[in-house]
Design an enzyme around this catalytic site. Structure first.
Site, PDB file in Angstrom:
ATOM      1  N   TRP A 101       0.840  -1.217   0.000  1.00  0.00           N
ATOM      2  CA  TRP A 101       0.000   0.000   0.000  1.00  0.00           C
ATOM      3  C   TRP A 101       0.860   1.246   0.000  1.00  0.00           C
ATOM      4  O   TRP A 101       0.537   2.237  -0.666  1.00  0.00           O
ATOM      5  CB  TRP A 101      -0.977  -0.023   1.173  1.00  0.00           C
ATOM      6  CG  TRP A 101      -1.914  -1.178   1.071  1.00  0.00           C
ATOM      7  CD1 TRP A 101      -1.978  -2.276   1.869  1.00  0.00           C
ATOM      8  CD2 TRP A 101      -2.920  -1.371   0.053  1.00  0.00           C
ATOM      9  NE1 TRP A 101      -2.947  -3.144   1.412  1.00  0.00           N
ATOM     10  CE2 TRP A 101      -3.536  -2.618   0.315  1.00  0.00           C
ATOM     11  CE3 TRP A 101      -3.348  -0.628  -1.048  1.00  0.00           C
ATOM     12  CZ2 TRP A 101      -4.577  -3.125  -0.484  1.00  0.00           C
ATOM     13  CZ3 TRP A 101      -4.379  -1.133  -1.841  1.00  0.00           C
ATOM     14  CH2 TRP A 101      -4.970  -2.368  -1.558  1.00  0.00           C
ATOM     15  N   ASP A 171      -1.322   6.875   6.450  1.00  0.00           N
ATOM     16  CA  ASP A 171      -2.366   5.933   6.058  1.00  0.00           C
ATOM     17  C   ASP A 171      -2.585   5.018   7.262  1.00  0.00           C
ATOM     18  O   ASP A 171      -1.736   4.193   7.590  1.00  0.00           O
ATOM     19  CB  ASP A 171      -1.901   5.138   4.826  1.00  0.00           C
ATOM     20  CG  ASP A 171      -2.907   4.071   4.398  1.00  0.00           C
ATOM     21  OD1 ASP A 171      -3.924   3.881   5.098  1.00  0.00           O
ATOM     22  OD2 ASP A 171      -2.668   3.428   3.357  1.00  0.00           O
ATOM     23  N   LYS A 195     -12.191  -1.695   8.042  1.00  0.00           N
ATOM     24  CA  LYS A 195     -11.501  -2.584   8.983  1.00  0.00           C
ATOM     25  C   LYS A 195     -11.924  -2.258  10.421  1.00  0.00           C
ATOM     26  O   LYS A 195     -12.435  -3.124  11.121  1.00  0.00           O
ATOM     27  CB  LYS A 195      -9.994  -2.475   8.813  1.00  0.00           C
ATOM     28  CG  LYS A 195      -9.572  -2.778   7.362  1.00  0.00           C
ATOM     29  CD  LYS A 195      -8.141  -2.413   7.109  1.00  0.00           C
ATOM     30  CE  LYS A 195      -7.793  -2.270   5.648  1.00  0.00           C
ATOM     31  NZ  LYS A 195      -8.055  -3.437   4.811  1.00  0.00           N
TER      32      LYS A 195
HETATM   33  N1  PMP Z   1      -3.943   1.252   2.780  1.00  0.00           N
HETATM   34  C1  PMP Z   1      -3.936   0.158   3.553  1.00  0.00           C
HETATM   35  C2  PMP Z   1      -2.971   0.092   4.696  1.00  0.00           C
HETATM   36  C3  PMP Z   1      -4.827  -0.887   3.301  1.00  0.00           C
HETATM   37  O1  PMP Z   1      -4.819  -1.977   4.065  1.00  0.00           O
HETATM   38  C4  PMP Z   1      -5.725  -0.768   2.215  1.00  0.00           C
HETATM   39  C5  PMP Z   1      -6.751  -1.826   1.900  1.00  0.00           C
HETATM   40  N2  PMP Z   1      -6.611  -3.048   2.407  1.00  0.00           N
HETATM   41  C6  PMP Z   1      -5.669   0.369   1.418  1.00  0.00           C
HETATM   42  C7  PMP Z   1      -4.784   1.369   1.742  1.00  0.00           C
HETATM   43  C8  PMP Z   1      -6.578   0.538   0.234  1.00  0.00           C
HETATM   44  O2  PMP Z   1      -7.829   0.854   0.705  1.00  0.00           O
HETATM   45  P1  PMP Z   1      -9.114   0.930  -0.228  1.00  0.00           P
HETATM   46  O3  PMP Z   1      -9.421  -0.436  -0.669  1.00  0.00           O
HETATM   47  O4  PMP Z   1     -10.129   1.512   0.704  1.00  0.00           O
HETATM   48  O5  PMP Z   1      -8.792   1.848  -1.350  1.00  0.00           O
END
Ligand code: PMP
Length: 358
Positions: A101, A171, A195
């Protein structure tokens, strides 16, 4: 009805109390005679819901008044682009690469500004948080981006870097509301809801007011923080029902004693699983020491066939979504706020039996 223990990385479990409340209010919210899903977002019934959701989040996270709280759409992934579009000034930003991510955030930002990757743990499949050397930080960067908890690899920053006057943008998708943090230390915090906050469909952005301003030329109205900050997240139709569900989750956290109380429970749950893994002859955690996440705990047997057998047998008795991410292999137990202590205890009991019977 038998509810399973869902160890998914997200969307994931919601507190039963929250689901029961939503169920009780499903057909008629209060005396409104309609479901929250059916309400106009500008109605006298709905407006207090989104206002209260914000007020509760401010209360449980202790968010100072000089931060805007926004309920946005497009997932945390849309923030990867909004951040550089909104905060580009000198045109340089620092990123710490602690997982997939973080990598995605950095490569999206690189479309709009110059990204400096100040550290990375990719050499060991991201199973640790790299030591940060302040000498590598750009003191004039527009911001410094970190992923506080790495969902796939099961690491979390044990401490925040000292970035001086450069705002930290975090994030927190997979650890928001899991432990007490000082919002003042951040320029911005963002997290997808799915989450620790509610169903998928909302992304919370908490942004220090003075950072909100000019965007790069051509930034769409919907991708400007000012649009949402100035309109109380009501510039367009917000994801009304998801915000309502988040409000119920925030109430649940408050009633349990707030984030400090949740943190204690999370530490207890994680310790039960890590202690077992550290003593097991069959399973081992892929992350060690202070970098261990409280939320996502990857573990392996070292034998792919045995991993598969374990996941299959666990699934059959109601411990679901334990398969690890393909980049790590093995298993991963995501134990977010709503995973009850009993769920973790039951999983460990099952693992012990599996180990004994092998
Ligand atoms: N950042 C992290 C740390 C994540 O775990 C995730 C999704 N698992 C995301 C970003 C992406 O999030 P989204 O699917 O809401 O775009």
């Amino acid at each position: 009805m038998n509810r399973i223990y869902n160890f998914s990385a997200g969307p994931s479990m919601l507190p039963v109390e929250v689901l029961e409340k939503a169920k009780a209010e499903l057909l008629s919210y209060g005396t409104s005679g309609q479901s929250v899903m059916e309400m106009s977002h500008r109605s006298k019934d709905y407006e207090p819901i989104i206002e209260e959701a914000e007020a509760l989040l401010r209360e449980i996270m202790n968010i100072p008044d000089n931060y805007k709280v926004m309920f946005l759409q497009g997932g945390a992934s849309t923030q990867f682009a909004m951040i550089p579009m909104n905060f580009k000034k000198s045109g340089k930003a620092d990123y710490v690469i602690t997982g997939m991510w973080a990598k995605k955030a950095a490569s999206e930002a690189a479309k709009y500004l110059e990204v400096s990757k100040v550290a990375s743990s990719e050499d060991k499949t991201f199973n640790y948080i790299p030591t940060l050397d302040k000498a590598t930080f750009n003191p004039n960067a527009d911001y410094f981006h970190i992923t506080t908890n790495n969902t796939i690899y099961g690491t979390k920053f044990p401490a925040l870097p000292d970035t001086g006057n450069v705002p930290i943008i975090a994030d927190m998708s997979s650890n928001i509301l899991s432990e007490v943090i000082d919002v003042n230390k951040f320029g911005m915090i963002y997290a997808g809801a799915q989450k620790n906050m509610g169903p998928a469909g909302v992304t919370v952005a908490i942004v220090r007011e003075d950072l909100i301003g000019e965007c790069i030329d051509g930034t769409p109205t919907m991708l400007q923080y000012s649009t949402h900050a100035e309109n109380g997240s009501m510039y367009n139709t917000p994801p009304t029902y998801t915000v309502y569900m988040c409000k119920l989750v925030f109430e649940w956290i408050k009633n349990l004693g707030g984030v400090a109380a949740i943190q204690k429970m999370n530490e207890e749950k994680a310790a039960i699983l890590y202690d077992y893994l550290d003593g097991s002859k069959m399973f081992s955690a892929t992350v060690s020491g202070d970098d261990r996440s409280l939320m996502n705990i990857p573990f392996v047997t070292g034998n792919d066939e045995l991993d598969k057998k374990f996941v299959k047998e666990a699934t059959a008795v109601g411990f679901v979504n334990l398969k690890g991410h393909r980049s790590v292999g093995g298993m991963r137990a995501s134990i977010y706020n709503a995973m009850p202590l009993d769920g973790v205890k039951a999983l460990v009991e099952f693992m012990k039996k599996f180990e004994e019977n092998a």
